[in-house]
Scaffold this motif. Structure first.
Motif, PDB file in Angstrom:
ATOM      1  N   ILE A  75       0.805  -1.481   0.177  1.00 59.14           N
ATOM      2  CA  ILE A  75       0.301  -0.183   0.393  1.00 59.14           C
ATOM      3  C   ILE A  75       1.070   1.343  -0.032  1.00 59.14           C
ATOM      4  N   LYS A  76       0.825   1.433  -1.075  1.00 56.33           N
ATOM      5  CA  LYS A  76       1.383   3.558  -0.935  1.00 56.33           C
ATOM      6  C   LYS A  76       0.125   4.464  -0.484  1.00 56.33           C
ATOM      7  N   GLU A  77       0.920   4.865   0.964  1.00 58.07           N
ATOM      8  CA  GLU A  77      -0.202   6.384   1.156  1.00 58.07           C
ATOM      9  C   GLU A  77       0.250   7.613   1.178  1.00 58.07           C
ATOM     10  N   THR A  78      -0.576   8.930   0.687  1.00 59.78           N
ATOM     11  CA  THR A  78      -0.320   9.662   1.046  1.00 59.78           C
ATOM     12  C   THR A  78      -0.578  10.564   2.296  1.00 59.78           C
ATOM     13  N   THR A  79       0.344  10.724   3.026  1.00 57.38           N
ATOM     14  CA  THR A  79       0.185  11.728   4.429  1.00 57.38           C
ATOM     15  C   THR A  79      -0.582  13.027   3.928  1.00 57.38           C
ATOM     16  N   GLU A  80      -1.157  13.656   3.050  1.00 56.30           N
ATOM     17  CA  GLU A  80      -1.646  14.664   2.368  1.00 56.30           C
ATOM     18  C   GLU A  80      -2.868  15.275   3.680  1.00 56.30           C
TER      19      GLU A  80
END
Length: 248
Positions: free
Chosen positions: A73-78
Motif C-alpha cells: 500500500i502506497k499512501e499519501t499523508t496529506e
C-alpha cells in the motif's frame, strides 16, 4: 494472515509513485495506490472486487487479501486518517516511509495545486504515524530518502527488500512507460512517472519556490523540523540487516 503487508507512507511529491511503479513491475504483490486517501476524497476505495467505505473496513479487507498474496500500500499523508486511532494498524504490516527535501517538494506541490494547505504538506502526519508505529511495536520503522533512491536505486531497493524481508528483483528497476490503472484517480499528478522507464534523478525547476513565495516559506519553516526528525532515522547505505518479516 499468511503473506506480508507493506505500507509506504509518503508525503505528496516524494517520488513515491515511482516506487509504486516498481512494485507493480515485480508482479508478486497486490499493489494499492492511496486507498485511505480515496476514502477521504471520494468516499470509497476499490480493492480488487471489493469496495471499502471506511478506513476500518479497509483494514479488514487488507487482512483478508494477505491470506492470498502479499500486499503493498502506497499512501499519501496529506490527510490525517482516523485509522491512526485503530490499534490494529501498527501491527497489521510492515510500515515504511519515504521523504524528500521540503524545498523542491513544496515547489512541485504548488505547481500542481496552488491552494494546498500547510497540513497537506504531509511531514507532520508522517511523524505521527512513525511515532505511533515505533511506540506500539518497539521497533524503528524504515525511512528512505527519495534523493538516494533516484541516485542509487539498486542499493536502496536492495536494503529496502532486506529490511522488509522480501526478495530483491533487479528486473523491476526498469519498466515500460505508460499510465497505470492503479493511479487513475490522480493520474494528472503522476505524468512524470507515467513517462518514465525507471528511477531518474533529474530535478524540475519551478517559477514559484520557498525562496520567492511567502506562503511556501512559511510551510517550509513549519515542516522542516518534522523532515529533519525523519531524516535522522533514514538509512544511509546497504547494511547487514536481517529480514524483519518472512515471505512466501
Amino acid at each position: 494472515m499468511t503473506h506480508p503487508i507493506i505500507f509506504l507512507w509518503a508525503h505528496p511529491r516524494s517520488r513515491s509513485t515511482a516506487f509504486l511503479r516498481m512494485m507493480l513491475e515485480r508482479g508478486d504483490f497486490l499493489v494499492l495506490h492511496e486507498p485511505f486517501s480515496s476514502i477521504t476524497v471520494q468516499g470509497h476505495a476499490q480493492m480488487a472486487e471489493e469496495s471499502a467505505t471506511s478506513a476500518t473496513e479497509l483494514l479488514g479487507l487488507l487482512e483478508v487479501a494477505a491470506e492470498k498474496s502479499p500486499v503493498f500500500i502506497k499512501e499519501t499523508t496529506e490527510y490525517r486518517y482516523d485509522i491512526l486511532d485503530d490499534p490494529r494498524l501498527s501491527h497489521l504490516g510492515e510500515h515504511t516511509f519515504i521523504i524528500r527535501d521540503p524545498g523542491p517538494t513544496l515547489a512541485s506541490h504548488y505547481a500542481m495545486n496552488p491552494q494546498f494547505t500547510c497540513d497537506e504538506v504531509g511531514y507532520e502526519h508522517q511523524v505521527e504515524i512513525f511515532d505511533l508505529v515505533r511506540k506500539s511495536t518497539g521497533r524503528t520503522p524504515l525511512v528512505m530518502e527519495a534523493e538516494k533512491l533516484v541516485k542509487e536505486p539498486e542499493p536502496v531497493i536492495r536494503h529496502y527488500c532486506l529490511e522488509t524481508g522480501i526478495p530483491f528483483r533487479k528486473s523491476a528497476l526498469t519498466w515500460e512507460p505508460g499510465e497505470q490503472q492503479a493511479w487513475s484517480r490522480t493520474s494528472e499528478w503522476h505524468q512524470a512517472v507515467a513517462r518514465s522507464t525507471g528511477f531518474h534523478s533529474s530535478e524540475s525547476t519551478y517559477p514559484v519556490s520557498v525562496e520567492n513565495n511567502r506562503m511556501l516559506a512559511g510551510y517550509h519553516s513549519h515542516h522542516v523540523p518534522f523532515y529533519e526528525f525523519l531524516r535522522s532515522h533514514a538509512f544511509t547505505a546497504e547494511t547487514d540487516a536481517k529480514p524483519t518479516r518472512g515471505y512466501r
